[in-house]
Design a protein around this motif. Structure first.
Motif, mmCIF file in Angstrom:
data_model
loop_
_atom_site.group_PDB
_atom_site.id
_atom_site.type_symbol
_atom_site.label_atom_id
_atom_site.label_comp_id
_atom_site.label_asym_id
_atom_site.label_seq_id
_atom_site.Cartn_x
_atom_site.Cartn_y
_atom_site.Cartn_z
ATOM 1 N N GLN A 77 -0.629 -8.229 10.710
ATOM 2 C CA GLN A 77 0.330 -7.188 10.350
ATOM 3 C C GLN A 77 -0.093 -6.511 9.048
ATOM 4 O OE1 GLN A 77 4.398 -9.146 10.808
ATOM 5 N NE2 GLN A 77 4.787 -7.061 11.464
ATOM 6 N N LYS B 258 1.108 -3.141 6.121
ATOM 7 C CA LYS B 258 2.062 -2.127 5.674
ATOM 8 C C LYS B 258 1.276 -0.847 5.422
ATOM 9 C CE LYS B 258 5.557 -3.211 3.056
ATOM 10 N NZ LYS B 258 6.409 -3.708 1.941
ATOM 11 N N TYR C 84 5.514 -0.662 8.970
ATOM 12 C CA TYR C 84 4.893 -1.872 9.510
ATOM 13 C C TYR C 84 4.041 -1.536 10.725
ATOM 14 C CZ TYR C 84 7.470 -4.954 6.450
ATOM 15 O OH TYR C 84 7.943 -5.605 5.336
ATOM 16 N N GLU D 212 0.350 -3.184 13.243
ATOM 17 C CA GLU D 212 -0.413 -4.333 13.709
ATOM 18 C C GLU D 212 -1.837 -3.895 14.022
ATOM 19 O OE1 GLU D 212 -0.107 -7.544 17.423
ATOM 20 O OE2 GLU D 212 1.135 -5.739 17.390
ATOM 21 N N LEU E 204 -0.833 -8.129 5.370
ATOM 22 C CA LEU E 204 0.214 -9.093 5.047
ATOM 23 C C LEU E 204 -0.221 -10.539 5.274
ATOM 24 C CD1 LEU E 204 3.353 -7.252 6.456
ATOM 25 C CD2 LEU E 204 2.395 -7.207 4.149
ATOM 26 N N SER F 31 12.639 -3.662 5.785
ATOM 27 C CA SER F 31 12.307 -5.050 6.112
ATOM 28 C C SER F 31 13.510 -5.925 5.827
ATOM 29 C CB SER F 31 11.094 -5.519 5.291
ATOM 30 O OG SER F 31 10.812 -6.872 5.564
#
Length: 599
Positions: free
Chosen positions: A30, A32, A39, A41, A70, A110
């Protein structure tokens, strides 16, 4: 990954696909994105560049903005507090978002999926002592999650080892330490009431097992004609307006599963709003309490980001596996896998991958199979038996069952409930086509019906389907040359098939009595319809005019029985059956006297 090399920069933006320069990032991790902290991936690595799919709209994000790794893949929080909740496609709690931010989800928001402030009363397992070797899935203790469901706190898959400490009975928050284990590498790891698990990885189990009992849905055409076992894989394909969502809602409401997970994946907002508004008001027919006490919802409507739609199926399945590991029977409803496949198609197109049939990626079939394969009945690490039953709705464009998603799904699943636009237009609900549907579980389900309900279930089901097949052939003749071409016996076959269609297969979700039918009632209604047909066929052979039989008031009574008698009134249904037998015997006697007098 160190603080120095977990930061990068955005190079290119193509809708939800963002290319970033981020050395050392791992595939599936993941990240940012941008100053808003969206967010995403990682889905592809190209040297120091990573291709990221963003779960949120990238509108307003510019190349040159920062990106940050992350250090973990897309994961969900698993612990007490899941049941009764409503999440979006990446497990953000929608009710908390609404209270704090209104109708719209701010980008980059979040929030923890589970409430960190709430205390839970933890009761440890008495048999666990210091020094005990703990395998993944062993029960540490219990928490009463809702009045209906006891939450079994398990050893997470990555925490196996020697028990160093286990907390005494008491109230704990999710962040409190309830135990410690020493793992084989010598490290001491904390145990909490919750843990995280990556959604794209299936949770481990000891071994797969065969399904032994059908999932009882209370819908006659599903349970009696095309059963699905607990731990099975089913699909509900159908065109727009054929009633897919209502069928899935009925299964969610009435099925005898312990836990229900409903994933609204890319469906219209008004349908999901209806579910979100009605489910909290429904009563659980098995416990008499709120249905939401054993239900959780994942809502990702068609106007939400397409990539989050793709993730929502995995999020729902991971939570289903978590309750399966506790020894529960879970049913997961995915509405719909077609919208999920469309998300795959959009991302694939933006990545420039070679499309195959109807623009879908070449890996569509394998992705579908991988998702359905996570369903099943298994033996868990704690030596319990648990199951996940996956039922996916499919929305083929124009009702074309040969399109890729439906065709591939049909090859994977074991029970196929095909919805018909013609039946829906005729107001026959549920509009499941008995000629296009199938179940591979009939013999296994038959053992359960033989033991629990009636030994004749499988034979009577076969007789009904054979009569419906003859009915389809006769209706083609009628459409070509008219009913005059049929013999009396054939006209009575049409009447018998109509009785099965109207008195057994048709079922109103809005009728308080008819919305649910117990297995006992289902068999009695089927047996009644077939008995009426068989008794009438005997009289036809004796020469009784078919018109005399079709005018009998008992036919209307047989059609209405499903709405007159609820599932507890089996004695009254048996009395009605005896009344029908006496009526036919009376006709037989009168006709015999008439024949004798005529001679």
């Amino acid at each position: 990954m160190s603080e120095q090399n977990n930061r990068g920069i955005i190079r290119e933006i193509n809708g939800p696909i963002v290319t970033i320069t981020l050395p050392g990032v791992r595939n599936g991790e993941q990240v940012k994105i941008g100053e808003r902290g969206l967010y995403g991936e990682v889905i592809t690595l190209r040297g120091d560049n990573a291709v990221v799919q963003a779960y949120e709209s990238t509108e307003g994000v510019r190349p040159g903005e920062p990106a940050e790794a992350l250090g973990w893949p897309l994961s969900v929080e698993l612990g007490p507090g899941l049941l009764g909740s409503i999440f979006d496609g990446v497990q953000r709690p929608l009710e908390e978002i609404f209270e704090g931010h209104g109708d719209h989800i701010p980008r980059g928001l979040s929030l923890p999926a589970l409430d960190r402030e709430k205390s839970w009363h933890f009761v440890p397992e008495e048999s666990l002592e210091r020094g005990t070797h703990l395998e993944s899935g062993i029960r540490l203790g219990t928490v009463q999650e809702t009045e209906t469901v006891e939450h079994r706190v398990l050893v997470p898959p990555d925490r196996a080892g020697e028990l160093v400490e286990l907390a005494p009975e008491g109230d704990y928050t999710l962040e409190d330490t309830i135990g410690r284990v020493r793992t084989p590498d010598g490290r001491t790891r904390k145990l909490k009431l919750y843990h995280r698990w990556p959604v794209r990885n299936a949770r481990p189990y000891v071994k797969r097992d065969h399904g032994v009992a059908p999932l009882i849905t209370g819908q006659r055409i599903l349970d009696t004609f095309f059963p699905l076992l607990k731990g099975g894989k089913g699909a509900v394909p159908g065109p727009f307006g054929a009633g897919k969502t209502v069928v899935q809602q009925q299964i969610a409401r009435w099925s005898n599963a312990d836990i229900v997970i409903y994933v609204g994946c890319g469906e219209r907002g008004n349908e999901l709003v209806d579910i979100l508004e009605t489910f909290p008001t429904l009563q659980d027919p098995y416990s008499g309490r709120k249905l939401m006490e054993r239900t959780l919802l994942v809502a990702n409507t068609s106007n939400m980001p397409v990539v989050a739609r793709e993730a929502s199926i995995y999020v729902g399945m991971t939570m289903a596996e978590y309750y399966r590991d506790q020894g529960y029977d879970v049913v997961m409803l995915a509405d719909s896998t077609s919208r999920w496949a469309e998300a795959l198609r959009e991302v694939s197109g933006r990545l420039g991958q070679m499309p195959v049939e109807e623009g879908y990626p070449a890996y569509l079939a394998s992705r579908l199979a991988a998702v359905y394969e996570r369903a099943g009945r298994v033996e868990t690490g704690g030596c319990d038996k648990g199951s996940v039953t996956l039922i996916g709705a499919v929305s083929p464009p124009g009702g074309d069952f040969s399109e890729p998603v439906t065709a591939h799904t049909k090859e994977i699943i074991q029970t196929f409930w095909a919805l018909s636009k013609e039946l829906a237009d005729a107001r026959h609900y549920p509009a499941i086509d008995w000629t296009g549907s199938f179940s591979e579980h009939v013999s296994t389900a038959g053992k359960w019906w033989h033991k629990e309900i009636d030994p004749d279930w499988e034979a009577r089901r076969g007789e009904a389907l054979a009569l419906l097949a003859r009915d389809a052939e006769l209706l083609r003749i009628v459409n070509l040359v008219g009913p005059e071409a049929l013999s009396s016996a054939q006209r009575w076959e049409l009447e018998g098939a109509a009785l099965i269609k109207d008195g057994v297969l048709q079922q109103s979700a809005l009728d308080e009595v008819d919305t649910f039918s117990s297995p006992e009632k289902q068999f009695l209604l089927l047996d009644m319809a077939l008995t009426v047909y068989e008794k009438g066929a005997e009289l036809i052979e004796l020469g009784v005019p078919v018109q005399e039989l079709t005018d009998l008031p008992l036919l209307a009574k047989a059609r209405r029985a499903k709405q007159v008698y609820d599932s507890t009134q089996t004695e009254q249904l048996l009395e009605l059956m005896e009344e029908f037998n006496q009526s036919f015997d009376k006709i037989r006697t009168e006709y015999a006297k008439f024949e004798e007098h005529a001679q």
